[in-house]
Design an enzyme around this catalytic site. Structure first.
Site, PDB file in Angstrom:
ATOM      1  N   GLY A 132       0.832  -1.195   0.000  1.00  0.00           N
ATOM      2  CA  GLY A 132       0.000   0.000   0.000  1.00  0.00           C
ATOM      3  C   GLY A 132       0.863   1.239   0.000  1.00  0.00           C
ATOM      4  N   GLN A 167       3.069  10.018   1.091  1.00  0.00           N
ATOM      5  CA  GLN A 167       4.361   9.320   1.116  1.00  0.00           C
ATOM      6  C   GLN A 167       5.204   9.600  -0.129  1.00  0.00           C
ATOM      7  OE1 GLN A 167       2.488   5.300   2.245  1.00  0.00           O
ATOM      8  NE2 GLN A 167       4.471   5.259   3.277  1.00  0.00           N
ATOM      9  N   CYS A 220       6.417   0.505   7.790  1.00  0.00           N
ATOM     10  CA  CYS A 220       6.014   1.586   6.903  1.00  0.00           C
ATOM     11  C   CYS A 220       7.191   1.999   6.041  1.00  0.00           C
ATOM     12  CB  CYS A 220       5.525   2.772   7.740  1.00  0.00           C
ATOM     13  SG  CYS A 220       4.948   4.146   6.740  1.00  0.00           S
ATOM     14  N   LEU A 221       6.935   2.172   4.751  1.00  0.00           N
ATOM     15  CA  LEU A 221       8.009   2.573   3.833  1.00  0.00           C
ATOM     16  C   LEU A 221       8.578   3.939   4.198  1.00  0.00           C
ATOM     17  CD1 LEU A 221       6.310   1.424   0.500  1.00  0.00           C
ATOM     18  CD2 LEU A 221       8.236   0.313   1.644  1.00  0.00           C
ATOM     19  N   HIS A 228      -4.128   1.518   7.842  1.00  0.00           N
ATOM     20  CA  HIS A 228      -2.775   2.085   7.896  1.00  0.00           C
ATOM     21  C   HIS A 228      -2.622   3.199   6.854  1.00  0.00           C
ATOM     22  CE1 HIS A 228       1.788   1.575   8.188  1.00  0.00           C
ATOM     23  NE2 HIS A 228       1.630   2.283   7.099  1.00  0.00           N
ATOM     24  N   GLU A 229      -3.063   2.909   5.621  1.00  0.00           N
ATOM     25  CA  GLU A 229      -2.899   3.898   4.541  1.00  0.00           C
ATOM     26  C   GLU A 229      -3.772   5.125   4.769  1.00  0.00           C
ATOM     27  OE1 GLU A 229      -0.452   3.504   2.780  1.00  0.00           O
ATOM     28  OE2 GLU A 229      -0.138   1.381   3.158  1.00  0.00           O
ATOM     29  N   HIS A 253      -2.417   7.715   7.061  1.00  0.00           N
ATOM     30  CA  HIS A 253      -1.445   8.628   6.440  1.00  0.00           C
ATOM     31  C   HIS A 253      -2.116   9.917   5.967  1.00  0.00           C
ATOM     32  CE1 HIS A 253       2.430   6.618   6.303  1.00  0.00           C
ATOM     33  NE2 HIS A 253       1.889   5.493   5.879  1.00  0.00           N
TER      34      HIS A 253
HETATM   35 ZN    ZN Z   1       2.854   3.668   6.033  1.00  0.00          ZN
END
Ligand code: ZN
Length: 170
Positions: free
Chosen positions: A46, A51, A97-98, A139-140, A143
């Site tokens: 995701g 991000q 998380c990226l 989670h997404e 953000h």
């Molecule tokens: Zn994340």
């Protein structure tokens, strides 16, 4: 299509509330295509627009079935998403998380959600998600409000090298 740079903490864009998408023109379409490519390259399941330094309410998710590895991953593009239902039962799962490389944490979240939003053509869509898919959506979507998994985690730890895909939602 092009890869975009994934921003990491302490980038301020990760802590801001993203704004609603109102223009579904070519610029948005390019952003969506770039986000899908960037998510796959990472690799991740995701990615939220903040991000890649785009403060817009837009997420892409690509994930298969929890139970059956033979079912191919499904791609979701969700614009201005909202969660309209949370299940009453919840579960603790390990997330990464990226945008926070090298860290993982245990986060308790509702097991199921219903998500409403728009697709890339601006048409309404509704998705019922359970298990890991529900976790990824939550989670997404966090953000988009500047919320990160470390804010919700009971426990956060540093890990060495690549975290296994199975243990980490993103
Ligand atoms: Zn994340």
């Amino acid at each position: 299509m092009a890869l975009r740079e994934i921003v990491t903490l302490p980038a301020p864009v990760l802590r801001r509330k993203a704004r609603k998408v109102t223009d579904f023109g070519p610029e948005l379409q390019t952003l969506i295509d770039d986000m899908i490519e960037t998510m796959r390259e990472a690799p991740g399941v995701g990615l939220a627009a903040p991000q890649v330094d785009a403060p817009l309410r837009l997420i892409v998710v690509e994930y298969g079935d929890d139970e059956d590895e033979n079912i191919p991953p499904k791609l979701y593009t969700l614009i201005n998403p909202e969660i309209t239902r949370f299940s009453s039962d919840s579960e603790v799962g390990t997330e990464g998380c990226l945008s926070i490389p090298g860290f993982a944490g245990d986060v308790e979240r509702p097991l199921g959600v219903t998500v409403k939003g728009l697709n890339r053509r601006g048409q309404p869509i509704k998705i019922k998600a359970e298990g890991w898919l529900a976790r990824i959506f939550q989670h997404e979507m966090d953000h988009l409000d500047g919320v990160l998994f470390i804010d919700r985690a009971e426990k956060v730890w540093k890990h060495e090298g690549q975290t296994s895909q199975a243990a980490v939602s993103e």
